[in-house]
Design a protein around this motif. Structure first.
Motif, PDB file in Angstrom:
ATOM      1  N   TYR A  51      11.972 -22.522   3.840  1.00  0.00           N
ATOM      2  CA  TYR A  51      12.232 -23.063   5.177  1.00  0.00           C
ATOM      3  C   TYR A  51      13.657 -23.591   5.236  1.00  0.00           C
ATOM      4  CZ  TYR A  51       7.158 -22.920   5.751  1.00  0.00           C
ATOM      5  OH  TYR A  51       5.856 -22.514   5.832  1.00  0.00           O
ATOM      6  N   ALA A  71      15.157 -26.143   6.156  1.00  0.00           N
ATOM      7  CA  ALA A  71      15.080 -27.584   6.426  1.00  0.00           C
ATOM      8  C   ALA A  71      14.996 -28.295   5.080  1.00  0.00           C
ATOM      9  CB  ALA A  71      13.839 -27.889   7.253  1.00  0.00           C
ATOM     10  N   GLN A  91      12.085 -33.273   5.271  1.00  0.00           N
ATOM     11  CA  GLN A  91      11.582 -32.879   6.601  1.00  0.00           C
ATOM     12  C   GLN A  91      10.314 -32.025   6.480  1.00  0.00           C
ATOM     13  OE1 GLN A  91      14.349 -30.691   9.072  1.00  0.00           O
ATOM     14  NE2 GLN A  91      12.835 -30.499  10.706  1.00  0.00           N
ATOM     15  N   VAL A  92      10.303 -31.120   5.501  1.00  0.00           N
ATOM     16  CA  VAL A  92       9.123 -30.272   5.302  1.00  0.00           C
ATOM     17  C   VAL A  92       7.944 -31.145   4.854  1.00  0.00           C
ATOM     18  CG1 VAL A  92       8.162 -28.272   4.106  1.00  0.00           C
ATOM     19  CG2 VAL A  92      10.590 -28.288   4.720  1.00  0.00           C
ATOM     20  N   ARG A 151       7.456 -34.262   5.487  1.00  0.00           N
ATOM     21  CA  ARG A 151       7.019 -35.085   6.627  1.00  0.00           C
ATOM     22  C   ARG A 151       5.981 -34.337   7.474  1.00  0.00           C
ATOM     23  NH1 ARG A 151      11.631 -36.844  10.781  1.00  0.00           N
ATOM     24  NH2 ARG A 151      11.370 -34.647  11.316  1.00  0.00           N
ATOM     25  N   ALA A 152       6.174 -33.012   7.584  1.00  0.00           N
ATOM     26  CA  ALA A 152       5.232 -32.200   8.362  1.00  0.00           C
ATOM     27  C   ALA A 152       3.855 -32.129   7.694  1.00  0.00           C
ATOM     28  CB  ALA A 152       5.798 -30.801   8.580  1.00  0.00           C
ATOM     29  N   TRP A 153       3.790 -32.478   6.403  1.00  0.00           N
ATOM     30  CA  TRP A 153       2.505 -32.513   5.688  1.00  0.00           C
ATOM     31  C   TRP A 153       1.916 -33.927   5.699  1.00  0.00           C
ATOM     32  CZ3 TRP A 153       0.110 -28.500   2.675  1.00  0.00           C
ATOM     33  CH2 TRP A 153       0.804 -27.282   2.708  1.00  0.00           C
ATOM     34  N   ARG A 191       2.087 -34.313  13.303  1.00  0.00           N
ATOM     35  CA  ARG A 191       2.805 -33.080  12.947  1.00  0.00           C
ATOM     36  C   ARG A 191       1.865 -32.115  12.231  1.00  0.00           C
ATOM     37  NH1 ARG A 191       7.094 -36.751  12.512  1.00  0.00           N
ATOM     38  NH2 ARG A 191       8.960 -36.056  13.596  1.00  0.00           N
ATOM     39  N   ARG A 199      -0.691 -30.166  14.317  1.00  0.00           N
ATOM     40  CA  ARG A 199      -0.122 -29.052  15.096  1.00  0.00           C
ATOM     41  C   ARG A 199      -0.158 -27.746  14.336  1.00  0.00           C
ATOM     42  NH1 ARG A 199       5.606 -30.090  17.383  1.00  0.00           N
ATOM     43  NH2 ARG A 199       5.260 -27.975  18.123  1.00  0.00           N
ATOM     44  N   TRP A 200       0.270 -27.778  13.087  1.00  0.00           N
ATOM     45  CA  TRP A 200       0.342 -26.487  12.384  1.00  0.00           C
ATOM     46  C   TRP A 200      -0.886 -26.203  11.536  1.00  0.00           C
ATOM     47  CZ3 TRP A 200       0.264 -26.231   7.098  1.00  0.00           C
ATOM     48  CH2 TRP A 200       0.622 -27.367   6.385  1.00  0.00           C
ATOM     49  N   PHE A 201      -1.557 -27.263  11.063  1.00  0.00           N
ATOM     50  CA  PHE A 201      -2.700 -27.038  10.174  1.00  0.00           C
ATOM     51  C   PHE A 201      -3.965 -26.747  10.977  1.00  0.00           C
ATOM     52  CE2 PHE A 201      -6.215 -28.216   7.402  1.00  0.00           C
ATOM     53  CZ  PHE A 201      -5.843 -27.616   6.206  1.00  0.00           C
ATOM     54  N   ALA A 202      -4.207 -27.554  12.019  1.00  0.00           N
ATOM     55  CA  ALA A 202      -5.423 -27.359  12.833  1.00  0.00           C
ATOM     56  C   ALA A 202      -5.105 -26.562  14.094  1.00  0.00           C
ATOM     57  CB  ALA A 202      -6.023 -28.707  13.193  1.00  0.00           C
ATOM     58  N   LEU A 207       8.871 -23.646  -0.635  1.00  0.00           N
ATOM     59  CA  LEU A 207       7.534 -24.218  -0.743  1.00  0.00           C
ATOM     60  C   LEU A 207       6.658 -23.246  -1.532  1.00  0.00           C
ATOM     61  CD1 LEU A 207       5.587 -25.906   2.103  1.00  0.00           C
ATOM     62  CD2 LEU A 207       4.505 -24.067   0.841  1.00  0.00           C
ATOM     63  N   TRP A 235      -3.844 -19.654   5.254  1.00  0.00           N
ATOM     64  CA  TRP A 235      -2.635 -20.353   4.805  1.00  0.00           C
ATOM     65  C   TRP A 235      -1.376 -19.681   5.321  1.00  0.00           C
ATOM     66  CZ3 TRP A 235      -2.053 -25.073   3.778  1.00  0.00           C
ATOM     67  CH2 TRP A 235      -3.016 -25.815   3.089  1.00  0.00           C
ATOM     68  N   ALA A 257      -1.013 -18.073   8.102  1.00  0.00           N
ATOM     69  CA  ALA A 257      -0.895 -18.428   9.518  1.00  0.00           C
ATOM     70  C   ALA A 257      -0.392 -19.862   9.672  1.00  0.00           C
ATOM     71  CB  ALA A 257      -2.244 -18.265  10.219  1.00  0.00           C
ATOM     72  N   ARG A 258      -0.941 -20.747   8.834  1.00  0.00           N
ATOM     73  CA  ARG A 258      -0.537 -22.150   8.919  1.00  0.00           C
ATOM     74  C   ARG A 258       0.926 -22.328   8.534  1.00  0.00           C
ATOM     75  NH1 ARG A 258      -6.145 -24.325   6.324  1.00  0.00           N
ATOM     76  NH2 ARG A 258      -7.143 -24.829   8.294  1.00  0.00           N
ATOM     77  N   ARG A 303       3.164 -21.345  11.277  1.00  0.00           N
ATOM     78  CA  ARG A 303       3.237 -22.375  12.335  1.00  0.00           C
ATOM     79  C   ARG A 303       4.108 -23.538  11.875  1.00  0.00           C
ATOM     80  NH1 ARG A 303      -2.553 -21.293  13.437  1.00  0.00           N
ATOM     81  NH2 ARG A 303      -3.114 -23.027  12.098  1.00  0.00           N
ATOM     82  N   LEU A 304       4.001 -23.910  10.588  1.00  0.00           N
ATOM     83  CA  LEU A 304       4.846 -24.977  10.038  1.00  0.00           C
ATOM     84  C   LEU A 304       6.320 -24.598  10.210  1.00  0.00           C
ATOM     85  CD1 LEU A 304       5.522 -27.512   8.370  1.00  0.00           C
ATOM     86  CD2 LEU A 304       4.982 -26.225   6.309  1.00  0.00           C
ATOM     87  N   GLY A 305       6.640 -23.349   9.912  1.00  0.00           N
ATOM     88  CA  GLY A 305       8.022 -22.855  10.071  1.00  0.00           C
ATOM     89  C   GLY A 305       8.495 -22.997  11.509  1.00  0.00           C
ATOM     90  N   ILE A 316       7.457 -25.137  13.752  1.00  0.00           N
ATOM     91  CA  ILE A 316       7.658 -26.556  14.066  1.00  0.00           C
ATOM     92  C   ILE A 316       8.979 -27.062  13.485  1.00  0.00           C
ATOM     93  CG2 ILE A 316       6.801 -28.881  13.498  1.00  0.00           C
ATOM     94  CD1 ILE A 316       3.976 -27.773  13.918  1.00  0.00           C
ATOM     95  N   LEU A 317       9.299 -26.636  12.268  1.00  0.00           N
ATOM     96  CA  LEU A 317      10.542 -27.072  11.619  1.00  0.00           C
ATOM     97  C   LEU A 317      11.757 -26.560  12.398  1.00  0.00           C
ATOM     98  CD1 LEU A 317       9.504 -26.565   7.895  1.00  0.00           C
ATOM     99  CD2 LEU A 317       9.859 -28.752   9.055  1.00  0.00           C
ATOM    100  N   GLU A 324      12.038 -28.673  15.518  1.00  0.00           N
ATOM    101  CA  GLU A 324      12.544 -30.013  15.211  1.00  0.00           C
ATOM    102  C   GLU A 324      14.041 -29.983  14.982  1.00  0.00           C
ATOM    103  OE1 GLU A 324       8.833 -32.319  13.007  1.00  0.00           O
ATOM    104  OE2 GLU A 324      10.531 -31.641  11.823  1.00  0.00           O
ATOM    105  N   THR A 325      14.485 -29.014  14.222  1.00  0.00           N
ATOM    106  CA  THR A 325      15.910 -28.897  13.906  1.00  0.00           C
ATOM    107  C   THR A 325      16.706 -28.689  15.189  1.00  0.00           C
ATOM    108  OG1 THR A 325      15.278 -27.938  11.803  1.00  0.00           O
ATOM    109  CG2 THR A 325      17.573 -27.695  12.436  1.00  0.00           C
TER     110      THR A 325
END
Lengths: 155, 92
Positions: free
Chosen positions: A17, A19, A23-24, A26-28, A33, A36-39, A117, B71, B73-74, B77-79, B81-82, B85-86
């Motif tokens: 990523y 970032a 920052q990464v 923090r999203a965990w 946050r 949003r991405w996990f659920a 990651l 995982w 897919a998740r 989605r994390l990417g 969001i990052l 944010e940036t």
């Protein structure tokens, strides 16, 4: 007659990523946050999704297809090193039946502003529980993944 | 693409035909499907044939493929969001 069985499986997923690790991470760590991405939505927080991010704390996610079983993911954090590592164990249930028990390790490698990651999942899959609904769910999440892949490609 | 493959094996160009996608993009998607264990490909002469792998999967393999895809897919989605944010932090 009930048949008992167990199958062990491991997989590793790597992502980089653009970032910093903080920052990464923090999203965990941050419930809004992560929801949003996990659920899949921040609205899931308190409506099927819970996150208590500390060693010994739990993360729970419930859901499933309208006519199918309720799937429950119940995770406990075992080791947390800020910006570097998260180790958790989790169980998956279909209604009341335990389907699997897994160990999930997430490593955050800061590589000068970008983060590599590495997610390693080691699981014990119990008694061969497999339903059409589970396969459907799998396909659906796959399509979401493919959609995100396509979006990434066109943007 | 998977729907097409459930009705039988197809070449990459046959898969690409009904889709508004470049051949290169289709090849990339087939690779994703292959890495997820959903599709198997085989070089036949000058064409790459694709067939669905799902029927051959055991319950345990279904489970692991489902966890893996979930995982993937998740983390996608994390990417997203990052990136968002940036963009917000840097401002217009």
């Amino acid at each position: 007659m009930t048949e008992f069985s167990v199958a062990h499986e491991t997989f590793v997923i790597e992502r980089t990523y653009d970032a910093p690790a903080a920052q990464v991470f923090r999203a965990w760590a941050d419930p809004t946050r992560k929801a949003r991405w996990f659920a899949g939505s921040a609205d899931a927080l308190g409506a099927g999704y819970e996150l208590d991010f500390r060693v010994g704390g739990h993360e729970v996610n419930r859901g499933g297809p309208p006519d199918g079983p309720i799937y429950t993911y119940d995770s406990e954090f075992r080791d947390i090193i800020p910006d570097a590592r998260i180790v958790s164990t989790y169980e998956m249930f279909a209604d009341g039946t335990r389907i699997s028990v897994s160990l999930a390790t997430v490593e955050f490698h800061d590589e000068g502003g970008t983060t590599r990651l590495v997610l390693t999942e080691q699981g014990a899959f119990l008694d061969g529980h497999d339903t059409a609904a589970q396969r459907e769910e799998g396909t659906r999440s796959f399509l979401v993944s493919l959609g995100a892949f396509l979006d990434g490609e066109t943007s | 693409m998977l729907e097409r493959l459930t009705s039988g094996p197809a070449s990459v160009s046959e898969l690409a035909e009904p889709l508004a996608m470049s051949l290169a993009a289709v090849v990339q998607h087939v690779q994703v499907l292959e890495s997820c264990g959903l599709v198997r490909t085989e070089k036949v002469g000058r064409t790459r044939m694709c067939r669905i792998e799902r029927a051959a999967m055991t319950a345990a393999e279904h489970w692991i493929a489902d966890r893996h895809r979930e995982w993937e897919a998740r983390l996608d989605r994390l990417g997203d969001i990052l990136i968002e944010e940036t963009a917000t932090e840097e401002g217009p």
